[in-house]
Enzyme design. Structure first.
Site, PDB file in Angstrom:
ATOM      1  N   ALA A  73      65.064  15.261  74.834  1.00 28.59           N
ATOM      2  CA  ALA A  73      64.704  16.659  75.062  1.00 28.59           C
ATOM      3  C   ALA A  73      63.413  16.956  74.300  1.00 28.59           C
ATOM      4  O   ALA A  73      63.001  16.173  73.452  1.00 28.59           O
ATOM      5  CB  ALA A  73      65.825  17.569  74.572  1.00 28.59           C
ATOM      6  N   GLN A  75      62.585  18.828  71.820  1.00 26.12           N
ATOM      7  CA  GLN A  75      62.703  18.737  70.355  1.00 26.12           C
ATOM      8  C   GLN A  75      63.574  17.549  69.950  1.00 26.12           C
ATOM      9  O   GLN A  75      64.413  17.646  69.042  1.00 26.12           O
ATOM     10  CB  GLN A  75      63.256  20.043  69.783  1.00 26.12           C
ATOM     11  CG  GLN A  75      62.221  21.151  69.690  1.00 26.12           C
ATOM     12  CD  GLN A  75      61.108  20.835  68.686  1.00 26.12           C
ATOM     13  OE1 GLN A  75      61.285  20.080  67.734  1.00 26.12           O
ATOM     14  NE2 GLN A  75      59.943  21.430  68.910  1.00 26.12           N
ATOM     15  N   SER A  76      63.380  16.417  70.589  1.00 17.79           N
ATOM     16  CA  SER A  76      64.183  15.229  70.294  1.00 17.79           C
ATOM     17  C   SER A  76      63.838  14.638  68.929  1.00 17.79           C
ATOM     18  O   SER A  76      62.684  14.307  68.658  1.00 17.79           O
ATOM     19  CB  SER A  76      63.932  14.179  71.375  1.00 17.79           C
ATOM     20  OG  SER A  76      64.448  12.924  70.980  1.00 17.79           O
ATOM     21  N   ASN A  77      64.873  14.481  68.096  1.00 10.48           N
ATOM     22  CA  ASN A  77      64.694  13.786  66.816  1.00 10.48           C
ATOM     23  C   ASN A  77      64.553  12.291  67.053  1.00 10.48           C
ATOM     24  O   ASN A  77      63.845  11.595  66.331  1.00 10.48           O
ATOM     25  CB  ASN A  77      65.894  14.043  65.906  1.00 10.48           C
ATOM     26  CG  ASN A  77      66.103  15.509  65.643  1.00 10.48           C
ATOM     27  OD1 ASN A  77      65.250  16.166  65.069  1.00 10.48           O
ATOM     28  ND2 ASN A  77      67.234  16.048  66.091  1.00 10.48           N
ATOM     29  N   ALA A  79      63.098  10.862  69.581  1.00 14.35           N
ATOM     30  CA  ALA A  79      61.717  10.596  69.988  1.00 14.35           C
ATOM     31  C   ALA A  79      60.816  10.505  68.759  1.00 14.35           C
ATOM     32  O   ALA A  79      60.020   9.570  68.610  1.00 14.35           O
ATOM     33  CB  ALA A  79      61.232  11.699  70.928  1.00 14.35           C
TER      34      ALA A  79
END
Ligand SMILES: *Cc1c(COP(=O)(O)O)cnc(C)c1O
Length: 339
Positions: A73, A75-77, A79
């Site tokens: 998503a 705000q992917s952590n 990523a």
């Protein structure tokens, strides 16, 4: 079972601390609450993806990859941590970001984890919500192969049997810490999303016959679906480890009561949990995962699901970088404190 048989790049700051939360426990008046600080794993502010990436990135290197592709998503952590790990290893990193929330907020779209993805030199492309992200990654991987590159594709959240080994490792580490200090753990609670964390933990706990129940607090899928996802991955992880069948369906328990309107959309109790941890313990949770996990923990303690005298360990999976993409949801709380 012997984890050293699997390729691994040792980069996480381990073991992460195991700490008692005295003020939160007192405030709730129920069990003794402990926290396993996987927000302190290192790697671009830390979080649970570091443990998974130790095994995934080792596989990428073993396969001769020069580029890493993953998705998440906005705000992917996961990523952000993959971008940081790629930078550390000198690999190119491309991230597909799915617009799961439909938010137009500028900070949501460019601050927090997105800022850090780009600081680490990762390239990003956006996709609409609901798109088949695994298929999108394969299209990109084919394009890169045609250009002569060697991409390694990491599934969303790093959740496959290789990534889940990181949480088998965490189960060993946590039970070892508890053994060393004579701490009897009655229950472990964690947020659960793409399933790798819960699947790895339950596989490790069962493989060592720890007898500690694990509860996953869902952040997206309904209970039944979440449990099926975790169970399927736990079975594959157990196969990979050489202990097939060690996890049974009944060992996999998820509670999706605290999801609210959907993935990445905090509820009032998510914000209350974030505020309680911040103000009672000086700890930062996030609005997508650990805040919902903690909201579940707090509610279950208040309802008497966990009893006085028990010891509950909350696995802090990290995510605080996401707070800076969600400043708008704290606007009322901010106003109340600006005196
Ligand atoms: C990814 C993530 C989780 C969920 O872990 P899964 O292995 O995807 O279930 C929980 N907390 C944070 C902060 C995360 O980034």
């Amino acid at each position: 079972m012997h984890l050293a048989r699997f390729p691994r790049i040792f980069l996480a700051h381990l073991p992460t601390p195991l700490e008692r939360l005295d003020r939160l426990s007192k405030e709730l008046g129920g069990p003794e609450i402990w926290i396993k600080r996987d927000d302190c794993t290192g790697l671009s502010t830390g979080g649970n993806k570091t443990r998974k990436l130790e095994f995934l990135m080792a596989e990428a290197i073993a396969q001769g990859a020069d580029t890493v592709i993953t998705q998440g998503a906005t705000q992917s952590n996961h990523a952000r941590q993959t971008a940081a790990f790629s930078a550390k290893l000198g690999l190119a990193c491309h991230i597909l970001l799915e617009d799961r929330t439909g938010s137009n907020d500028a900070n949501y779209n460019t601050n927090g984890n997105v800022l850090l993805d780009h600081l680490h030199g990762a390239t990003t492309s956006r996709r609409a919500g609901g798109v088949d992200m695994a298929a999108e990654m394969e299209v990109l991987a084919d394009q890169l192969r045609e250009q002569g590159r060697k991409p390694y594709v990491i599934p969303g959240g790093g959740s496959n049997p290789t990534g889940a080994l990181g949480y088998v490792n965490c189960a060993f580490e946590l039970v070892g810490q508890a053994n060393d200090r004579g701490l009897v753990i009655d229950h472990i609670v964690t947020a659960t999303g793409s399933a790798g964390t819960q699947a790895g933990l339950i596989t490790g706990l069962k493989a060592m016959n720890a007898g500690i129940p694990l509860l996953g607090i869902g952040v997206r899928a309904p209970k039944e679906k979440q449990e099926e996802n975790v169970f399927a991955l736990a079975q594959r992880t157990a196969d990979k480890l050489g202990c097939p069948g060690v996890v049974s369906r009944a060992d996999v328990v998820a509670d999706s009561t605290y999801v609210g309107a959907g993935y990445g959309i905090p509820r009032a109790d998510t914000l209350e949990a974030i505020q309680m941890f911040a103000q009672l313990e000086g700890l930062l949770l996030d609005p997508v995962y650990s805040g919902k996990g903690a909201a579940g923990l707090i509610d279950l303690v208040r309802k008497g699901h966990f009893k006085k005298g028990q010891r509950i360990v909350f696995l802090h999976t990290g995510g605080a970088a996401g707070l800076f993409g969600y400043d708008a949801v704290f606007a009322d709380k901010r106003k109340a404190l600006e005196v």
